[in-house]
Structure formats: structure tokens, C-alpha cells
Scaffold this motif. Structure first.
Motif, PDB file in Angstrom:
ATOM      1  N   GLU A 145       1.004  -1.838   0.060  1.00  0.00           N
ATOM      2  CA  GLU A 145       0.055   0.183   0.058  1.00  0.00           C
ATOM      3  C   GLU A 145       0.899   1.328  -0.458  1.00  0.00           C
ATOM      4  OE1 GLU A 145      -3.589  -0.460  -0.478  1.00  0.00           O
ATOM      5  OE2 GLU A 145      -3.277  -2.219  -0.178  1.00  0.00           O
ATOM      6  N   GLY A 146       1.436   0.544   0.698  1.00  0.00           N
ATOM      7  CA  GLY A 146       2.656   2.010   0.712  1.00  0.00           C
ATOM      8  C   GLY A 146       3.002   2.205   2.137  1.00  0.00           C
ATOM      9  N   TYR A 147       4.291   3.224   2.364  1.00  0.00           N
ATOM     10  CA  TYR A 147       3.771   3.784   3.525  1.00  0.00           C
ATOM     11  C   TYR A 147       3.426   5.375   3.621  1.00  0.00           C
ATOM     12  CZ  TYR A 147       7.006  -0.513   4.036  1.00  0.00           C
ATOM     13  OH  TYR A 147       6.823  -1.600   4.293  1.00  0.00           O
ATOM     14  N   SER A 148       3.269   6.340   4.920  1.00  0.00           N
ATOM     15  CA  SER A 148       2.577   7.716   5.373  1.00  0.00           C
ATOM     16  C   SER A 148       4.689   7.863   6.017  1.00  0.00           C
ATOM     17  CB  SER A 148       1.631   7.663   6.570  1.00  0.00           C
ATOM     18  OG  SER A 148       1.792   8.904   6.823  1.00  0.00           O
ATOM     19  N   LEU A 149       4.966   8.667   5.332  1.00  0.00           N
ATOM     20  CA  LEU A 149       6.087   8.972   5.765  1.00  0.00           C
ATOM     21  C   LEU A 149       6.524  10.299   6.849  1.00  0.00           C
ATOM     22  CD1 LEU A 149       8.335   8.249   2.635  1.00  0.00           C
ATOM     23  CD2 LEU A 149       7.915   6.588   5.120  1.00  0.00           C
ATOM     24  N   MET A 150       6.768  10.963   8.141  1.00  0.00           N
ATOM     25  CA  MET A 150       7.097  12.183   8.154  1.00  0.00           C
ATOM     26  C   MET A 150       8.356  12.756   8.226  1.00  0.00           C
ATOM     27  SD  MET A 150       3.250  10.704  10.968  1.00  0.00           S
ATOM     28  CE  MET A 150       4.079   9.363  10.439  1.00  0.00           C
ATOM     29  N   VAL A 151       9.168  13.385   7.541  1.00  0.00           N
ATOM     30  CA  VAL A 151       9.976  13.272   7.833  1.00  0.00           C
ATOM     31  C   VAL A 151      11.092  14.795   8.245  1.00  0.00           C
ATOM     32  CG1 VAL A 151      12.353  13.547   5.612  1.00  0.00           C
ATOM     33  CG2 VAL A 151      10.442  13.012   4.873  1.00  0.00           C
ATOM     34  N   GLY A 152      11.095  14.573   9.812  1.00  0.00           N
ATOM     35  CA  GLY A 152      12.103  15.660   9.934  1.00  0.00           C
ATOM     36  C   GLY A 152      13.538  16.078  10.134  1.00  0.00           C
ATOM     37  N   GLY A 153      13.870  17.215   9.267  1.00  0.00           N
ATOM     38  CA  GLY A 153      15.736  17.442   9.321  1.00  0.00           C
ATOM     39  C   GLY A 153      15.886  18.336   8.794  1.00  0.00           C
ATOM     40  N   ASP A 154      16.773  18.794   7.904  1.00  0.00           N
ATOM     41  CA  ASP A 154      16.929  19.571   7.006  1.00  0.00           C
ATOM     42  C   ASP A 154      16.718  19.259   5.755  1.00  0.00           C
ATOM     43  OD1 ASP A 154      20.231  21.769   6.182  1.00  0.00           O
ATOM     44  OD2 ASP A 154      19.619  19.940   5.185  1.00  0.00           O
ATOM     45  N   VAL A 155      16.842  20.847   5.467  1.00  0.00           N
ATOM     46  CA  VAL A 155      15.260  21.096   3.918  1.00  0.00           C
ATOM     47  C   VAL A 155      16.255  20.551   2.816  1.00  0.00           C
ATOM     48  CG1 VAL A 155      13.671  22.405   2.841  1.00  0.00           C
ATOM     49  CG2 VAL A 155      14.014  22.906   4.850  1.00  0.00           C
ATOM     50  N   GLU A 156      17.637  20.653   2.553  1.00  0.00           N
ATOM     51  CA  GLU A 156      18.284  20.088   1.922  1.00  0.00           C
ATOM     52  C   GLU A 156      18.297  18.587   1.206  1.00  0.00           C
ATOM     53  OE1 GLU A 156      21.953  22.412   1.955  1.00  0.00           O
ATOM     54  OE2 GLU A 156      20.595  24.215   1.546  1.00  0.00           O
ATOM     55  N   ALA A 157      19.096  18.026   2.528  1.00  0.00           N
ATOM     56  CA  ALA A 157      19.198  16.316   2.893  1.00  0.00           C
ATOM     57  C   ALA A 157      17.540  15.484   2.953  1.00  0.00           C
ATOM     58  CB  ALA A 157      19.678  16.384   4.467  1.00  0.00           C
ATOM     59  N   ALA A 158      16.911  16.184   3.377  1.00  0.00           N
ATOM     60  CA  ALA A 158      15.581  16.182   3.107  1.00  0.00           C
ATOM     61  C   ALA A 158      15.176  15.777   1.628  1.00  0.00           C
ATOM     62  CB  ALA A 158      14.009  16.057   3.677  1.00  0.00           C
TER      63      ALA A 158
ATOM     64  N   PRO B  39      11.555  21.068  11.371  1.00  0.00           N
ATOM     65  CA  PRO B  39      13.118  20.430  11.433  1.00  0.00           C
ATOM     66  C   PRO B  39      13.589  19.210  12.431  1.00  0.00           C
ATOM     67  CG  PRO B  39      11.864  22.118  13.904  1.00  0.00           C
ATOM     68  CD  PRO B  39      10.844  22.128  12.494  1.00  0.00           C
ATOM     69  N   SER B  40      14.906  19.126  12.493  1.00  0.00           N
ATOM     70  CA  SER B  40      15.262  17.996  13.605  1.00  0.00           C
ATOM     71  C   SER B  40      14.315  17.350  14.175  1.00  0.00           C
ATOM     72  CB  SER B  40      16.506  17.849  14.040  1.00  0.00           C
ATOM     73  OG  SER B  40      17.636  18.362  12.245  1.00  0.00           O
ATOM     74  N   GLY B  41      13.828  15.965  14.489  1.00  0.00           N
ATOM     75  CA  GLY B  41      12.715  15.707  15.581  1.00  0.00           C
ATOM     76  C   GLY B  41      11.086  16.156  15.556  1.00  0.00           C
ATOM     77  N   ALA B  42      11.063  16.853  14.314  1.00  0.00           N
ATOM     78  CA  ALA B  42       9.799  17.052  14.060  1.00  0.00           C
ATOM     79  C   ALA B  42       8.929  15.713  13.695  1.00  0.00           C
ATOM     80  CB  ALA B  42       9.713  18.261  12.967  1.00  0.00           C
ATOM     81  N   GLY B  43      10.264  15.062  12.522  1.00  0.00           N
ATOM     82  CA  GLY B  43       9.073  13.853  12.527  1.00  0.00           C
ATOM     83  C   GLY B  43       9.002  12.519  12.846  1.00  0.00           C
ATOM     84  N   HIS B  44       9.572  12.382  13.914  1.00  0.00           N
ATOM     85  CA  HIS B  44       9.524  11.334  14.930  1.00  0.00           C
ATOM     86  C   HIS B  44       8.498  12.058  15.899  1.00  0.00           C
ATOM     87  CE1 HIS B  44      13.766   9.274  14.943  1.00  0.00           C
ATOM     88  NE2 HIS B  44      12.167   8.173  13.592  1.00  0.00           N
ATOM     89  N   TYR B  45       7.972  13.230  16.416  1.00  0.00           N
ATOM     90  CA  TYR B  45       7.224  13.967  17.169  1.00  0.00           C
ATOM     91  C   TYR B  45       5.951  13.161  16.477  1.00  0.00           C
ATOM     92  CZ  TYR B  45       4.839  17.290  20.140  1.00  0.00           C
ATOM     93  OH  TYR B  45       4.414  18.342  21.126  1.00  0.00           O
ATOM     94  N   ALA B  46       5.930  14.032  15.502  1.00  0.00           N
ATOM     95  CA  ALA B  46       4.721  13.567  14.572  1.00  0.00           C
ATOM     96  C   ALA B  46       4.071  12.174  14.696  1.00  0.00           C
ATOM     97  CB  ALA B  46       4.985  14.408  12.845  1.00  0.00           C
ATOM     98  N   LYS B  47       4.902  11.269  14.534  1.00  0.00           N
ATOM     99  CA  LYS B  47       4.841  10.051  14.488  1.00  0.00           C
ATOM    100  C   LYS B  47       4.412   9.640  16.199  1.00  0.00           C
ATOM    101  CE  LYS B  47       4.475   5.873  12.588  1.00  0.00           C
ATOM    102  NZ  LYS B  47       5.061   4.729  14.558  1.00  0.00           N
ATOM    103  N   MET B  48       5.126   9.849  16.838  1.00  0.00           N
ATOM    104  CA  MET B  48       4.716  10.232  18.418  1.00  0.00           C
ATOM    105  C   MET B  48       3.062  10.489  18.402  1.00  0.00           C
ATOM    106  SD  MET B  48       6.001  11.744  21.638  1.00  0.00           S
ATOM    107  CE  MET B  48       5.168  13.143  21.519  1.00  0.00           C
TER     108      MET B  48
END
Length: 301
Positions: free
Chosen positions: A129-142, A165-174
Motif C-alpha cells: 500500500e505504501g508508507y506514510s512518511l513524516m520527514v524531519g530535519g534539514d530541508v536540503e537533505a530531505a 526541523p530535526s525531531g519533527a518527524g518523530h514528534y509527528a509519529k509519536m
């Protein structure tokens, strides 16, 4: 794009397959020879050490970790750090605490190494089905790794986003998982009430299937509930013991720290803890107090 997948449990192996299907060159590593053999059996290359894995990648490298939160992530980063170079990007796609992710990103940034925390939802169904991905961190790296996110998501334009920014992806997943706790608890309680009145609603699986179409309570969790009830209406062989992987606890702690009332999520976590209480001391004490205060009988067990 070339990418390394570190951690070849079911989800890591599924993600490696989806990336390869998306046209990316994948090489995998896991400390378990069996896990490596399993991935190799799917036609995906493997390495028998982190050193060999890093050496197999062209610079700048992209490495994706799918390992358990806590010490396994710390140990993996510690082993990788001397092997990586400035410009490499390391992704943590597991369920790490967002504070740990912020700390790790800052430490690696000082070495010129990018670090993205990617909250990943989809479970065992993500391969198809595909994954839902919440990406946190540097914009250029993303942005650089966006082809990987596009391959893993349900479509290239849906199901993934750079959320902060950094931490946002895991915060959203939490918070996502905290909401999931509450939704699961509501379904469980509702069907528990229905189960007591099978004279009125004899087919719980049929009702769940009905609700899947057009109902305001339809959801993927209801789809899974309907499937579970169809396969095993009486839930035979399933113990009333519900684990938690940590995100619900972190969500409740965050709500308390922010003075945000979250009674549903909090109570759903408490119910999971309660499910593990065989012959609970608190319940036995309540029965004793009721007997002592009101002269009520006490059931002996």
C-alpha cells in the motif's frame, strides 16, 4: 538512487523491496545472517558488516536505519560515524524519541553528516500500500532523498512530507501513535458492548463490514477489525494482554508537560497497562474495601 537499508526485520525488508521496485539500488545489512539471507533471496544485495555496507556505496551516501529505538540506534550510529563522510545522510525510520533525534542530528551536523528522522506508518501493509512518511530535519537533505520518499509512499505526491526541523518527524509519529491508541480503544469498547447483546447484533463481523462503507467511523483500523472478526469471531486463542511500544507514553508525557488535556489518549494507555494485570492487586483491594465499608460480600478466588 543508491541506498543502504540497515535492519532487515519484516518492515526493513519490505521497505527495501519497495525501494528496489521503485528503481533504486538497494544494499542491506543486518547482524542476523538469516535476515541477510532472506533479503538476498528477494534478489537484493547484502553486506555482512557495516564496514562492507558503507564501502559498497558511492559518496555522498544515503543510509536508512530500521532498528529498534534506544540503545540499538545509539550503537548503530556509533559504529557508523567513523565510516561516514561529510555530505552523507543517515535516516532513522524507526520510532525513536524526538529528543534523541534532535541530539543525534546536532552531533552529526557538527561532522557535516545529515540526519533525518522519518516517522514511518504503514506497518506490514506498507509493501503493497505504501508508507506514510513524516520527514524531519534539514530541508536540503530531505530534498536530496525525496526520490526515496516518493518510492516508499503510496504515490510520489501523497503520503510523505517534510514536516519540520530535526525531531519533527518523530514528534509527528509519536502523536500519530497516541491518536491511534485512542481510536483502537474506542473500537474495542464499542464492540465489547455489542458483543454483550448478540441477541440484537448476532454478526459482529458483518456489522464491522457494513460500517466500512459510507459510515463516519470507517477507517483502516476498522478494515483490520472487520478482517480480524471475520477470521476469528470469538477471538479464540488471543490473550487479553496488550503491549505498548512507547509512543503512547511519550505522547501522554508531552501532553502533561504542555498542559494539554488528553484524557482519551491517556486512558487508552492506562487500559493497555491494565490489560497486563492478572489478578490485579488494586481490584482485590477495592473489593476488600467495599466489603469492609458496606458489609458487602467478597467473592473468593
Amino acid at each position: 538512487m543508491q541506498v543502504a537499508m540497515i535492519g532487515l526485520g519484516r518492515m526493513g525488508a519490505n521497505m527495501a523491496q519497495r525501494l528496489q521496485r521503485g528503481g533504486h539500488a538497494v544494499v542491506g545489512y543486518d547482524p542476523s545472517p538469516g535476515a541477510r539471507e532472506g533479503l538476498a533471496g528477494m534478489g537484493i544485495g547484502t553486506a555482512d558488516s557495516l564496514e562492507a555496507l558503507v564501502a559498497a556505496l558511492a559518496v555522498p551516501r544515503a543510509l536508512w536505519m530500521m532498528v529498534p529505538a534506544g540503545e540499538p540506534v545509539e550503537a548503530t550510529i556509533a559504529a557508523l560515524q567513523p565510516l561516514l563522510s561529510a555530505g552523507d545522510v543517515l535516516v532513522d525510520g524507526g520510532n525513536s524519541n524526538y529528543l534523541d533525534s534532535q541530539r543525534r542530528a546536532a552531533a552529526l551536523q557538527a561532522l557535516g553528516i545529515g540526519y533525518l528522522d522519518v516517522g514511518t506508518s504503514g506497518g506490514v501493509w506498507g509493501l503493497a500500500e505504501g508508507y506514510s512518511l513524516m520527514v524531519g530535519g534539514d530541508v536540503e537533505a530531505a530534498a536530496r532523498l525525496s526520490p526515496l520518499f516518493e518510492a516508499l509512499a503510496p504515490t510520489p505526491t501523497t503520503g510523505w512530507a517534510h514536516v519540520g526541523p530535526s525531531g519533527a518527524g518523530h514528534y509527528a509519529k509519536m502523536i500519530h501513535n497516541g491518536i491511534e491508541y485512542g481510536m483502537m480503544q474506542a473500537y474495542a469498547e464499542g464492540f465489547a458492548i455489542l458483543e454483550r447483546r448478540q441477541d440484537l447484533i448476532p454478526d459482529l463481523a458483518g456489522l464491522a463490514e457494513l460500517w466500512r462503507h459510507g459510515s463516519v467511523v470507517r477507517s483502516w483500523l476498522l478494515d483490520l477489525t472487520a478482517g480480524a472478526l471475520k477470521d476469528n469471531p470469538g477471538l479464540e486463542g488471543i490473550a487479553p494482554w496488550v503491549p505498548d511500544s512507547g509512543e503512547g507514553r511519550w505522547t501522554v508525557a508531552e501532553a502533561i508537560a504542555l498542559d494539554v488535556p488528553a484524557p482519551v489518549i491517556t486512558q487508552s494507555l492506562i487500559e493497555r497497562l491494565r490489560s497486563r494485570q492478572d489478578n490485579a492487586y488494586a481490584d482485590r483491594l477495592l473489593a476488600a474495601m467495599r466489603g469492609a465499608s458496606g458489609g458487602h460480600g467478597v467473592k473468593r478466588g
